[in-house]
Design a protein around this motif. Sequence first.
Motif, short mmCIF file in Angstrom:
data_model
loop_
_atom_site.label_atom_id
_atom_site.label_comp_id
_atom_site.label_asym_id
_atom_site.label_seq_id
_atom_site.Cartn_x
_atom_site.Cartn_y
_atom_site.Cartn_z
N THR A 236 10.81 1.82 12.06
CA THR A 236 11.31 1.97 10.70
C THR A 236 12.37 0.90 10.45
OG1 THR A 236 10.92 4.36 10.75
CG2 THR A 236 12.38 3.52 9.02
N THR A 238 14.97 -0.75 7.67
CA THR A 238 15.68 -0.46 6.42
C THR A 238 16.56 -1.62 6.03
OG1 THR A 238 15.72 1.90 6.99
CG2 THR A 238 17.21 1.16 5.24
N GLU A 245 12.65 0.44 2.48
CA GLU A 245 12.34 0.85 3.85
C GLU A 245 10.85 0.69 4.11
OE1 GLU A 245 14.36 4.35 5.83
OE2 GLU A 245 12.34 5.19 5.53
N CYS A 276 5.74 1.31 2.83
CA CYS A 276 7.08 0.99 2.34
C CYS A 276 7.44 1.85 1.13
CB CYS A 276 7.18 -0.48 1.94
SG CYS A 276 6.80 -1.63 3.28
#
Length: 278
Positions: A236, A238, A245, A276
């Motif tokens: 993940t 960010t 994200e 996303c």
Amino acid sequence: MATSSPVRAAGGPTRGEGVAVPFEGFTDRNGGPTSIGGAVGVDLVLGSTSRPYLPCQNYDPRARTGDAFVNACQERGSYTTYSRFPPGGGLLFPAGYFMSNSQPDLVRGGLLRTGWGARTAGLSFEFYPDQAHDAEIVHSRFYIDRFDHWTHGWTYSVAIGRIALTALGDPGTARISGQLTDRGRPPAPGRVRIVIFGGHARSSTGYPISSFAVRTSTGSSDWSSGALYAGPQRITVTDTATHRECVLERPRVLGPDSRIDLDLSRPGFGQPGSTCTP
């Protein structure tokens, strides 16, 4: 603390004192004392595994509000307990890990009757090596959400045993690295946060464990996950400046040379197949 073997709960007393996990702690690869120090953070999960509530993370330090028993949290806004150990020391939890129905009030003193042991839906254990070894030692983790054996008033999970510390380059390890840019330039320190969960390994009793890594941008155009267990990984990424994200699934990450290049200016941060947020 109980020393006899737990027996399967069958109408007997359960959750009276709380829950226990037969997890003794960490060893080196040969089963001896660890050559490095570290810590294990434990998240307490209330509610249910599918609809979790983490009492120690439900805390707002600005308003000083949150769970009614936040004074029992060793790491407010994070782990319920955080246990450190030195290099060369003995097992961290020689009799197992216990989550009781009463915890020390770390602010006012005395005890708080939290009922946490009786209400535990799950316990998540995450290992951190000393900072000097952060990138080279696998950060292991495991989750327990079934407690069905009891003895002396405590309700036990399946036995976890011990976890051998594993270093990058050991069999069954992996690492991901690559470039991290925004239109060809390195992003500012702290702008990008990368969280990785995945991999496969086993404790001394055969219980499945996995690994995790958390990285933030440093101002460099390169990034690295550090040591992971080999296997499938969920990554993940960010962008804290835009709150965008993206989640990348990699079903097979093996060895120390896997590469993922990230570009914040491109769709999917430059990785086709990413999922996303807008």
